[in-house]
Design an enzyme around this catalytic site. Structure first.
Site: not given
Length: 176
Positions: A25-26, A28-30, A58, A92
């Site tokens: 999840r970008g 949160d952690t990208r 989405g 994914e």
């Protein structure tokens, strides 16, 4: 987007086979953990697929992204607090679980989960964190005239539960 000999982004061609697919999840952690992991893998000579920032939450997963998942041998979902709130991340994950269950011994595919600020029980839907995210997605089905099908949500829940049998890393147990 960035391009190196080993690492790839979505705007690169899919000619060579990837070794690792990072799912995260970008929000949160990208810019922190995922970016560091990506560069460490690339620096080790591993061909890594990571989405680019043009992918919007989405949207339907493109054929290119699904093909990248199919080409990879190793999947690293980085489960974070908001991972289950993303239909894209869940699609994914469902594709990864499907591919690992179909893989043959000579071309075995493996999921190596990382638990980033979440516990395995969150991912297994044993706590409210991911259960509430799934409930919110179910509500969106009703509110958005079935943007997602309820069968999709059931598939995502099953994929989360199947990761239960896979040993991963809880980052809070490691320093640095």
């Amino acid at each position: 987007m960035e391009n190196s000999e080993a690492g790839t982004r979505t705007d690169d061609t899919l000619g060579g086979e990837y070794q690792v697919f990072l799912s995260f999840r970008g929000l949160d952690t990208r810019r922190g953990f995922t970016n560091s992991l990506y560069h460490a893998l690339v620096d080790a000579g591993i061909r890594v697929f990571i989405d680019d920032e043009a992918l919007q939450a989405g949207e339907r997963i493109s054929g290119k992204l699904l093909r990248a998942i199919d080409l990879c041998k190793l999947y690293i979902p980085i489960f974070s607090k908001n991972y289950a709130s993303s239909p894209w991340c869940l699609r994914e994950l469902a594709k990864m679980v499907e591919n690992t269950s179909k893989s043959k011994e000579d071309r075995k595919k493996v999921i190596l989960p990382i638990f980033y600020d979440v516990k395995p029980d969150d991912v297994k839907l044993k706590t409210t964190l991911y259960r509430n995210a799934i409930l919110n997605l179910k509500q969106k089905i009703e509110d958005q005239k079935k943007k997602f099908r309820s069968k999709d949500v059931e598939t995502w829940q099953q994929a989360l539960k199947e990761v239960d049998g896979t040993r991963g890393w809880e980052l809070e147990k490691y320093s640095g």
